[in-house]
Design a protein around this motif. Structure first.
Motif, PDB file in Angstrom:
ATOM      1  N   PRO A   8       0.834  -1.394  -0.017  1.00  0.00           N
ATOM      2  CA  PRO A   8       0.053   0.083  -0.191  1.00  0.00           C
ATOM      3  C   PRO A   8       0.976   1.191   0.025  1.00  0.00           C
ATOM      4  CG  PRO A   8      -0.302  -1.465   2.080  1.00  0.00           C
ATOM      5  CD  PRO A   8       0.973  -2.091   1.407  1.00  0.00           C
ATOM      6  N   TRP A   9       0.492   2.027  -1.046  1.00  0.00           N
ATOM      7  CA  TRP A   9       1.420   3.324  -0.991  1.00  0.00           C
ATOM      8  C   TRP A   9       0.411   4.452  -1.779  1.00  0.00           C
ATOM      9  CZ3 TRP A   9       5.503   4.992   1.593  1.00  0.00           C
ATOM     10  CH2 TRP A   9       6.117   5.875   1.094  1.00  0.00           C
ATOM     11  N   GLY A  10      -0.023   5.541  -0.809  1.00  0.00           N
ATOM     12  CA  GLY A  10      -0.950   6.206  -1.625  1.00  0.00           C
ATOM     13  C   GLY A  10      -0.587   7.824  -1.577  1.00  0.00           C
ATOM     14  N   GLY A  33     -12.728   6.528  -8.445  1.00  0.00           N
ATOM     15  CA  GLY A  33     -11.208   6.558  -8.160  1.00  0.00           C
ATOM     16  C   GLY A  33     -10.882   4.955  -8.384  1.00  0.00           C
ATOM     17  N   CYS A  34     -10.246   4.599  -9.461  1.00  0.00           N
ATOM     18  CA  CYS A  34      -9.793   3.184  -9.672  1.00  0.00           C
ATOM     19  C   CYS A  34      -8.697   2.796  -9.334  1.00  0.00           C
ATOM     20  CB  CYS A  34     -10.347   2.788 -10.979  1.00  0.00           C
ATOM     21  SG  CYS A  34     -10.429   1.183 -11.423  1.00  0.00           S
ATOM     22  N   GLY A  35      -8.453   1.836  -8.472  1.00  0.00           N
ATOM     23  CA  GLY A  35      -6.986   1.588  -7.644  1.00  0.00           C
ATOM     24  C   GLY A  35      -6.492   2.663  -6.922  1.00  0.00           C
ATOM     25  N   ASP A  36      -7.602   3.228  -6.149  1.00  0.00           N
ATOM     26  CA  ASP A  36      -7.082   4.431  -5.172  1.00  0.00           C
ATOM     27  C   ASP A  36      -6.327   3.711  -4.202  1.00  0.00           C
ATOM     28  OD1 ASP A  36      -8.142   6.329  -6.402  1.00  0.00           O
ATOM     29  OD2 ASP A  36     -10.071   6.591  -5.296  1.00  0.00           O
ATOM     30  N   GLY A  37      -6.416   2.565  -3.838  1.00  0.00           N
ATOM     31  CA  GLY A  37      -5.477   2.023  -2.564  1.00  0.00           C
ATOM     32  C   GLY A  37      -5.807   2.814  -1.415  1.00  0.00           C
ATOM     33  N   PRO A  38      -4.591   3.172  -0.894  1.00  0.00           N
ATOM     34  CA  PRO A  38      -4.560   3.963   0.485  1.00  0.00           C
ATOM     35  C   PRO A  38      -4.427   5.519   0.322  1.00  0.00           C
ATOM     36  CG  PRO A  38      -2.288   2.964   0.179  1.00  0.00           C
ATOM     37  CD  PRO A  38      -2.862   2.701  -0.936  1.00  0.00           C
ATOM     38  N   ALA A  39      -4.718   6.258  -1.065  1.00  0.00           N
ATOM     39  CA  ALA A  39      -4.703   7.437  -1.260  1.00  0.00           C
ATOM     40  C   ALA A  39      -5.586   8.062  -0.601  1.00  0.00           C
ATOM     41  CB  ALA A  39      -4.911   7.473  -2.851  1.00  0.00           C
ATOM     42  N   ASP A  56     -10.565  -0.882  -4.973  1.00  0.00           N
ATOM     43  CA  ASP A  56      -9.243  -1.375  -5.183  1.00  0.00           C
ATOM     44  C   ASP A  56      -9.200  -2.770  -4.528  1.00  0.00           C
ATOM     45  OD1 ASP A  56      -6.133   0.202  -5.046  1.00  0.00           O
ATOM     46  OD2 ASP A  56      -6.438  -1.909  -3.973  1.00  0.00           O
ATOM     47  N   PRO A  57      -8.552  -3.672  -4.983  1.00  0.00           N
ATOM     48  CA  PRO A  57      -8.449  -5.215  -4.596  1.00  0.00           C
ATOM     49  C   PRO A  57      -8.115  -5.187  -2.911  1.00  0.00           C
ATOM     50  CG  PRO A  57      -6.782  -4.720  -6.387  1.00  0.00           C
ATOM     51  CD  PRO A  57      -7.694  -3.525  -6.277  1.00  0.00           C
ATOM     52  N   THR A  58      -7.328  -4.281  -2.556  1.00  0.00           N
ATOM     53  CA  THR A  58      -7.099  -4.112  -1.289  1.00  0.00           C
ATOM     54  C   THR A  58      -7.863  -3.800  -0.133  1.00  0.00           C
ATOM     55  OG1 THR A  58      -6.108  -2.082  -0.948  1.00  0.00           O
ATOM     56  CG2 THR A  58      -4.438  -3.865  -1.778  1.00  0.00           C
ATOM     57  N   GLU A 126     -12.992  -4.091  -5.296  1.00  0.00           N
ATOM     58  CA  GLU A 126     -13.389  -4.500  -6.677  1.00  0.00           C
ATOM     59  C   GLU A 126     -11.907  -4.141  -7.454  1.00  0.00           C
ATOM     60  OE1 GLU A 126     -16.740  -3.218  -8.817  1.00  0.00           O
ATOM     61  OE2 GLU A 126     -18.000  -3.172  -7.227  1.00  0.00           O
ATOM     62  N   SER A 127     -12.130  -4.988  -8.546  1.00  0.00           N
ATOM     63  CA  SER A 127     -10.762  -5.107  -9.590  1.00  0.00           C
ATOM     64  C   SER A 127     -10.863  -5.114 -11.002  1.00  0.00           C
ATOM     65  CB  SER A 127      -9.893  -6.214  -9.132  1.00  0.00           C
ATOM     66  OG  SER A 127      -9.500  -6.691  -7.919  1.00  0.00           O
ATOM     67  N   LEU A 128     -10.243  -4.283 -11.600  1.00  0.00           N
ATOM     68  CA  LEU A 128     -10.270  -4.199 -13.083  1.00  0.00           C
ATOM     69  C   LEU A 128      -9.626  -5.554 -13.556  1.00  0.00           C
ATOM     70  CD1 LEU A 128      -8.959  -0.692 -13.964  1.00  0.00           C
ATOM     71  CD2 LEU A 128     -11.045  -1.653 -14.448  1.00  0.00           C
TER      72      LEU A 128
HETATM   73  C1  LIG Z   1       0.821   2.200  -6.646  1.00  0.00           C
HETATM   74  S1  LIG Z   1      -0.713   2.003  -6.122  1.00  0.00           S
HETATM   75  C2  LIG Z   1      -1.574   3.666  -6.326  1.00  0.00           C
HETATM   76  C3  LIG Z   1      -2.628   4.084  -5.331  1.00  0.00           C
HETATM   77  C4  LIG Z   1      -3.367   5.232  -5.803  1.00  0.00           C
HETATM   78  N1  LIG Z   1      -4.139   5.204  -6.768  1.00  0.00           N
HETATM   79  C5  LIG Z   1      -2.273   6.425  -5.648  1.00  0.00           C
HETATM   80  O1  LIG Z   1      -1.908   7.083  -6.768  1.00  0.00           O
HETATM   81  O2  LIG Z   1      -1.875   6.817  -4.728  1.00  0.00           O
HETATM   82  C6  LIG Z   1      -1.589   0.954  -7.151  1.00  0.00           C
HETATM   83  C7  LIG Z   1      -2.891   0.346  -6.888  1.00  0.00           C
HETATM   84  O3  LIG Z   1      -3.496  -0.205  -7.793  1.00  0.00           O
HETATM   85  C8  LIG Z   1      -4.437  -1.387  -7.320  1.00  0.00           C
HETATM   86  N2  LIG Z   1      -4.416  -2.452  -8.119  1.00  0.00           N
HETATM   87  C9  LIG Z   1      -3.777  -3.444  -8.311  1.00  0.00           C
HETATM   88  N3  LIG Z   1      -4.505  -4.222  -9.109  1.00  0.00           N
HETATM   89  C10 LIG Z   1      -5.775  -3.611  -9.356  1.00  0.00           C
HETATM   90  C11 LIG Z   1      -7.027  -4.064 -10.402  1.00  0.00           C
HETATM   91  N4  LIG Z   1      -6.850  -5.270 -11.167  1.00  0.00           N
HETATM   92  N5  LIG Z   1      -7.953  -3.098 -10.337  1.00  0.00           N
HETATM   93  C12 LIG Z   1      -7.956  -1.852  -9.918  1.00  0.00           C
HETATM   94  N6  LIG Z   1      -6.611  -1.647  -9.031  1.00  0.00           N
HETATM   95  C13 LIG Z   1      -5.887  -2.432  -8.797  1.00  0.00           C
HETATM   96  C14 LIG Z   1      -3.355  -2.016  -6.122  1.00  0.00           C
HETATM   97  O4  LIG Z   1      -4.176  -2.489  -4.869  1.00  0.00           O
HETATM   98  C15 LIG Z   1      -2.758  -0.502  -5.444  1.00  0.00           C
HETATM   99  O5  LIG Z   1      -3.669  -0.145  -4.692  1.00  0.00           O
END
Ligand SMILES: C[S@@+](CC[C@H](N)C(=O)[O-])C[C@H]1O[C@@H](n2cnc3c(N)ncnc32)[C@H](O)[C@@H]1O
Length: 225
Positions: A8-10, A33-39, A56-58, A126-128
């Protein structure tokens, strides 16, 4: 997914605003916000009265699990950043120390908001390339530091399917960066653009005011209406 494999890195709201050139008009839109993780984008925009959902999957993990993993990965990422310092532009973020503070502040805001946000339907596990949302449920979808950046791990077909899926659920999609982890333009970019053109999805490369990874100065904007 195992917690030990999650990194996790946001980023903060301010970074998202610069990364995606978000105007006040944009910030009043319904945003995914798709893949927002810990942002902290969702937490901060919600506080400002915005309408935002993050996936985000996490998000299958609890706030406590993510918080303990964040503490572990921070100790691993910061030494890596020192080694790779030359790959980044140290202007608005002046040092590795400042970077650590900015990222930890953002991630702590996310952690503090996560349980309440999950309850109120702002964070979904959820995940792409497949999302549960309805067609054009959002006016704007943002994808920061997932597509293109992880070109070695996410293949061309997954990129194309993911971007088409984002276009299904949102009227406009913005993706940044267009470079992969090695700092080079993603090997998928040209073919992604050709396949968007082929199905009539209007797209353009747009300069942004943000640059941290050297050379990452553009986002891909795709319009689906
Ligand atoms: C480098 S982090 C970026 C987090 C945030 N978007 C930001 O810019 O600070 C990448 C993120 O993509 C997510 N991720 C990984 N596989 C994914 C998927 N299939 N669909 C959507 N998000 C995914 C990860 O869990 C992670 O939180």
């Amino acid at each position: 997914m195992e917690l030990k494999n999650v990194v996790p890195w946001g980023r903060s709201f301010d970074e998202y605003q610069e990364i995606f050139s978000l105007t006040n008009v944009d910030l009043n839109k319904s945003i995914l916000g798709c893949g927002d993780g810990p942002a902290s984008f969702n937490a901060e925009l919600t506080k400002r009265g915005g309408n935002v959902v993050s996936v985000d999957p996490t998000y299958e993990f609890t706030a406590e699990e993510l918080q303990s993993r964040i503490a572990q990965v921070c100790d691993e990422i910061i030494p890596q950043m020192i080694i790779n310092k030359d790959k980044y532009v140290w202007e608005s973020i002046p040092s590795v120390e400042a970077l650590g503070k900015i990222r930890m502040k953002a991630m702590n805001e996310f952690i503090a908001d996560f349980d309440a946000g999950k309850l109120s339907g702002r964070y979904f596990h959820e995940s792409l390339p497949s999302l549960s949302f309805e067609g054009k449920q959002f006016e704007l979808a943002l994808c920061s530091h997932y597509l293109f950046l992880y070109s070695e791990h996410v293949n061309l077909e997954q990129h194309i399917a993911s971007i088409k899926e984002l276009c299904r659920v949102a009227k406009e999609v913005r993706i940044y960066p267009l470079l992969s982890l090695d700092g080079e333009i993603s090997p998928h970019l040209n073919e992604v653009i050709s396949s968007l053109d082929a199905v009539g999805l209007t797209n353009s490369l747009v300069d942004v005011g943000y640059q941290f990874q050297k050379g990452a100065t553009q986002m891909l904007v795709v319009k689906s209406v």
